[in-house]
Design an enzyme around this catalytic site. Structure first.
Site, PDB file in Angstrom:
ATOM      1  N   ARG A 291       0.809  -1.213   0.000  1.00 27.92           N
ATOM      2  CA  ARG A 291       0.000   0.000   0.000  1.00 27.92           C
ATOM      3  C   ARG A 291       0.848   1.270   0.000  1.00 27.92           C
ATOM      4  O   ARG A 291       0.580   2.209  -0.759  1.00 27.92           O
ATOM      5  CB  ARG A 291      -0.900   0.013   1.236  1.00 27.92           C
ATOM      6  CG  ARG A 291      -1.891   1.171   1.262  1.00 27.92           C
ATOM      7  CD  ARG A 291      -2.572   1.267   2.640  1.00 27.92           C
ATOM      8  NE  ARG A 291      -3.078  -0.002   3.091  1.00 27.92           N
ATOM      9  CZ  ARG A 291      -4.306  -0.467   2.822  1.00 27.92           C
ATOM     10  NH1 ARG A 291      -5.138   0.264   2.141  1.00 27.92           N
ATOM     11  NH2 ARG A 291      -4.688  -1.650   3.264  1.00 27.92           N
ATOM     12  N   CYS A 358     -26.496  -2.398  -8.319  1.00 31.06           N
ATOM     13  CA  CYS A 358     -27.720  -2.621  -7.554  1.00 31.06           C
ATOM     14  C   CYS A 358     -27.419  -3.244  -6.199  1.00 31.06           C
ATOM     15  O   CYS A 358     -27.707  -4.420  -5.952  1.00 31.06           O
ATOM     16  CB  CYS A 358     -28.661  -3.505  -8.363  1.00 31.06           C
ATOM     17  SG  CYS A 358     -29.110  -2.685  -9.888  1.00 31.06           S
TER      18      CYS A 358
END
Ligand SMILES: *Cc1c(COP(=O)(O)O)cnc(C)c1O
Length: 434
Positions: A291, A358
């Site tokens: 990271r 959705c």
């Protein structure tokens, strides 16, 4: 520090206008700054320059081939977690002899692939895994170099879903059983005991848990050196980055954003705290940051589809979704979201910023304030270089996003947006339904 800033009213990556990238390649698109990655890498190396260091970039954070080549050119090895990652490094022309193979469930085929490519070492997470590696090495007539991952049982003080160094996590062998595991390993014919490994979690924002874990391990590591002749100690990865005020952090020293007295971790504070603990061991030190290397070096560009004014809330619907950047849905992560074109004459807007998928969790930010933007305008998610594209998927039959790398005033598409045909290429209708 990073290389994303406004030049005039327009957000740039290095010298490239990000709106131009979006116009050429569409959205959603990830854009990475090669200079930022290079500087992160070199800064980390400088911060621990008193040690015999080997940096293994944890490529699960971002395995794009262009970035792997960049790391390889910088002299990095890789922290690998699958056969697919081994093959990616090969495809990118990277160095596997400087790379380590981690993970709790390595298959026989993956172990064979790693041995054939002469990885620097296997990071072993259990006794049954050790037996399997010994077996596969025997069939190939080679010795497998290994380090055992020791679980130091420290609290990394990070999100529960990304902590790995507590005794109730699946990772590593507890410190009190590790001595016996090394004794067992030393007796195996096809195993060469070479080092020891820890990795306590991801997105650590303070140095203290690293110091605690290393202090806990030092006597054990010194014993291993004396009794088993080990040559290295891998202290894992996990250095955190700034997600809040990520843009401003590029324009000043990022730690100056932090409240006084609780300094955000930096490579310098990390190196300063750990070097005196590690140097006396006289061992090679491996670092496996992912990271930190790429997180602040990437943004995700997106376009506004609609501004939907609801009864109690506004919703800014964008063309990126949780499938492109899953961190907010998965870890409640914060990403700064900024307009590519800044216009101080605009009113402020408070809205939930959501994607078209959705699912109610397809929400990047709740009640976020930003300048009013409308249909067709462009935004950037900051700090999206790590665990962004790498975790992307095709949910809702969406296509994997494109990736672009910038250096200076040059930019290139390094991963074209997926096509619909690619997504169905392996599927077929069975004969009994025809
Ligand atoms: C994920 C991982 C890393 C890298 O973690 P970051 O937080 O991205 O630095 C390093 N080592 C191991 C074993 C890992 O699993």
């Amino acid at each position: 520090m990073h290389h994303f800033r406004y030049s005039g009213h327009d957000l740039h990556c290095e010298s490239v206008d990000l709106a131009a990238v979006a116009r050429l390649y569409g959205t959603p698109t990830y854009v990475y700054s090669a200079t930022t990655i290079t500087e992160n890498y070199q800064r980390l190396q400088r911060s621990l320059s008193g040690l015999d260091l080997q940096v293994c970039y944890a490529m699960k954070a971002n395995g794009n081939l262009a970035l792997l080549r960049l790391f390889s050119n910088l002299g990095a090895g890789f922290d690998l977690v699958s056969g697919g990652e081994i093959r990616r490094v090969v495809a990118a022309g990277g160095n596997l002899r400087k790379s380590v193979f981690a993970g709790v469930g390595k298959s026989e085929a993956e172990i064979k692939l790693a041995l054939e490519n002469q990885v620097f070492a296997f990071h072993v997470e259990s006794e049954p895994e050790l037996a399997r590696i010994n077996h596969v090495a025997g069939t190939l007539g080679v010795k497998a170099p290994i380090a055992i991952r020791v679980n130091p049982d420290v609290d990394a003080q990070t999100h529960a879903k990304i902590t790995t160094g507590k005794s109730d996590n699946k990772f590593g062998i507890p410190l009190r059983q590790a001595g016996a595991a090394y004794e067992a390993a030393a007796k195996l014919k096809n195993i060469e005991v070479k080092g020891v490994q820890i990795h306590i979690g991801s997105q650590l924002t303070s140095v203290a848990p690293f110091v605690e874990a290393v202090k806990k391990l030092v006597p054990f590591v010194a014993d291993l050196k004396a009794n088993h002749g080990i040559s290295y100690f891998s202290i894992g990865g996990g250095m955190g980055i700034v997600y809040r005020d990520a843009l401003a952090s590029g324009e000043q020293a990022w730690w100056s954003n932090q409240p006084a007295g609780q300094g955000m971790i930096t490579p310098e504070s990390y190196g300063e705290a750990l070097t005196p603990l590690l140097a006396p061991l006289g061992l090679k030190i491996l670092l496996e940051h992912g990271r930190f290397m790429v997180g602040n070096a990437g943004v995700l560009l997106t376009r506004v589809e609609h501004l939907k004014r609801g009864a109690s809330k506004n919703f800014l619907i964008v063309d990126a979704a949780m499938n492109d950047l899953v961190r907010p849905a998965m870890y409640d992560s914060y990403h700064e979201i900024v307009p590519l074109h800044r216009d101080s004459s605009r009113r402020a807007l408070v809205a939930d910023i959501v994607g078209p998928v959705c699912e109610s969790t397809d929400c990047f930010a709740k009640d976020r304030q930003l300048q009013e933007v409308g249909e067709g305008e462009l935004l950037a998610f900051m700090s999206a270089g790590a665990y962004g594209y790498a975790m992307a998927n095709r949910y809702n039959a969406r296509l994997m996003p494109a990736e672009v790398v910038v250096r200076g005033s040059s930019f290139e598409l390094v991963n074209a947006r997926e096509t619909f045909e690619q997504t169905i290429a392996n599927e077929k209708i069975p004969a009994f339904l025809k």
